[in-house]
Enzyme design. Sequence first.
Site, PDB file in Angstrom:
ATOM      1  N   HIS A 159     -38.454   3.263 -23.179  1.00 33.12           N
ATOM      2  CA  HIS A 159     -39.298   2.558 -22.204  1.00 33.12           C
ATOM      3  C   HIS A 159     -40.299   3.500 -21.530  1.00 33.12           C
ATOM      4  O   HIS A 159     -41.275   3.042 -20.950  1.00 33.12           O
ATOM      5  CB  HIS A 159     -38.444   1.834 -21.155  1.00 33.12           C
TER       6      HIS A 159
ATOM      7  N   GLY B 169     -39.309   8.618 -12.871  1.00 36.31           N
ATOM      8  CA  GLY B 169     -39.761   9.853 -13.495  1.00 36.31           C
ATOM      9  C   GLY B 169     -38.627  10.639 -14.112  1.00 36.31           C
ATOM     10  O   GLY B 169     -38.850  11.532 -14.931  1.00 36.31           O
ATOM     11  N   ASN B 170     -37.389  10.330 -13.718  1.00 43.85           N
ATOM     12  CA  ASN B 170     -36.228  10.994 -14.320  1.00 43.85           C
ATOM     13  C   ASN B 170     -35.831  10.369 -15.658  1.00 43.85           C
ATOM     14  O   ASN B 170     -35.008  10.938 -16.383  1.00 43.85           O
ATOM     15  CB  ASN B 170     -35.015  10.932 -13.383  1.00 43.85           C
ATOM     16  N   SER B 171     -36.378   9.213 -15.985  1.00 42.70           N
ATOM     17  CA  SER B 171     -36.039   8.558 -17.251  1.00 42.70           C
ATOM     18  C   SER B 171     -36.261   9.498 -18.419  1.00 42.70           C
ATOM     19  O   SER B 171     -37.329  10.101 -18.552  1.00 42.70           O
ATOM     20  CB  SER B 171     -36.905   7.324 -17.457  1.00 42.70           C
TER      21      SER B 171
ATOM     22  N   ASP C 240     -32.575   2.220 -26.293  1.00 44.65           N
ATOM     23  CA  ASP C 240     -33.675   2.617 -25.418  1.00 44.65           C
ATOM     24  C   ASP C 240     -33.976   4.101 -25.571  1.00 44.65           C
ATOM     25  O   ASP C 240     -34.154   4.820 -24.595  1.00 44.65           O
ATOM     26  CB  ASP C 240     -33.371   2.274 -23.954  1.00 44.65           C
TER      27      ASP C 240
ATOM     28  N   LEU D  81     -20.780  -5.628 -39.785  1.00 41.04           N
ATOM     29  CA  LEU D  81     -19.668  -6.329 -40.409  1.00 41.04           C
ATOM     30  C   LEU D  81     -19.902  -7.833 -40.432  1.00 41.04           C
ATOM     31  O   LEU D  81     -19.285  -8.556 -41.215  1.00 41.04           O
ATOM     32  CB  LEU D  81     -18.372  -6.000 -39.659  1.00 41.04           C
ATOM     33  N   GLY D  82     -20.795  -8.296 -39.556  1.00 42.50           N
ATOM     34  CA  GLY D  82     -21.147  -9.723 -39.550  1.00 42.50           C
ATOM     35  C   GLY D  82     -20.206 -10.607 -38.770  1.00 42.50           C
ATOM     36  O   GLY D  82     -20.114 -11.809 -39.034  1.00 42.50           O
TER      37      GLY D  82
END
Length: 447
Positions: free
Chosen positions: A82, A185-187, A112, A241-242
């Site tokens: 993001h 800003g730490n992301s 992410d 695996l469905g």
Amino acid sequence: MKFLCTILAVIFSFNNAYALQSYADIVEKLMPSVVNISTEKNNLNNDDVLENQMINPEFENRESLGSGFFIRDNGYILTNEHVIKGAKKINVITNDNIKYEANIVGKDNISDLAVLKIEKKGKETFHSVEFGNADDVKIGDIILTFGNPYGLGVSVSQGIISAKSRNIGLNAQPYLQTDASINEGNSGGPMFNMEGEVIGINSAVFKKLGATGIGFSLPSNIANWVSSQIIDNGKVKRGWLGIDVSYGIDAKYTNKSGLLITQIDENSNAYKQGLRAGDIITHYDNITASNITDFSNFITSLEIGYPLKLKTLSFGEEINLTIRIQEMPISQIKHITNKALQESHSYNLKKGDINVTYISEYMIAVQEVNPKGLEIVKIEKKSPFKNMGISVGDVILEADRADIYTADNLLDSIRNAVVDEYRPISFLIQGVDDTFFATIEMINEDD
């Protein structure tokens, strides 16, 4: 002698406490691995931005600030997806204040995460991190988080692990919770243990009025695996695996523990090998099937074509199967978040309500929903559904392993059970947070 031992113990404790007063040496060693990231973004719709995340750019050409860190010495950088979402240009500034333009190697919406690449301009050195094992982290462990809060430059915060395996609604990933200061800003910045190993990547904060000291980091095990997949393949290939599983066990067939299959894709190898909704997985590759998160993470991390060994129960019969793992379809990736209902609602049954059927044998009222099932719109106080964890808004999907589309389908199952001396019926229920089986006695009006 006892007094001397006490004095030595106090001195030892004091020295240990004093040693924790400074993290200068470890910070100096780790700081060069962290980078600042700024992007020039195209216009983003609100739907393109994940809720609760630290960067929320909504204006055209707005500069977004985030963080990242070197995972390879040749210029590969890991950050949050993001942070660079919608970017038309990505700039990276290293700890020695050199600016680079970065290219996107690949990104993964589910975790992410995104991998960037920068090229050296001269003889500079890129300092890559070492990944630790997040499974070994204990609640209360001291950690250090690095990032670029509010664009001020690389900063470090100290805290502890407050909790593990937090589900915060972001694509069902488990997160580490910390009280260390994490801000916008730490992301994408790293979380280190005291051995200098990355154990998490800062991903989200809890945004609520008055809430402080609640930040979340994606565990290093996931980050390391995802980034390696992106670098090696250009994308993340997840095992599939469905099936969907639940903790609920159908007491009609067994009282053994395991993971109950609630849904199965008819295009999956699992279905072709004979697995069905209602079967119970007791072991996978000799691992006891007791935790849904562990099971799901294990499956997604398997190589495509891997022969997975399963021990299952079907109508009480023990069965051993070997199923080849498939690659997760794109359609499944798009809908990997919770498939249950988004919310339930209350409903007061009134005379003359259209499309509402009252089921006297269970003292409930239901109405049809698309594409399948009967939504429960009222539950009487004396209903046997009341004590089974079933609520208004839940949906009946199956009765005695038969799909339910209409009230007539349910009434047919009830008639069969009444003929069979009012035997209990096994229901597959879709709730807000889970899908589960429940075997429920019906009301016998002759009693």
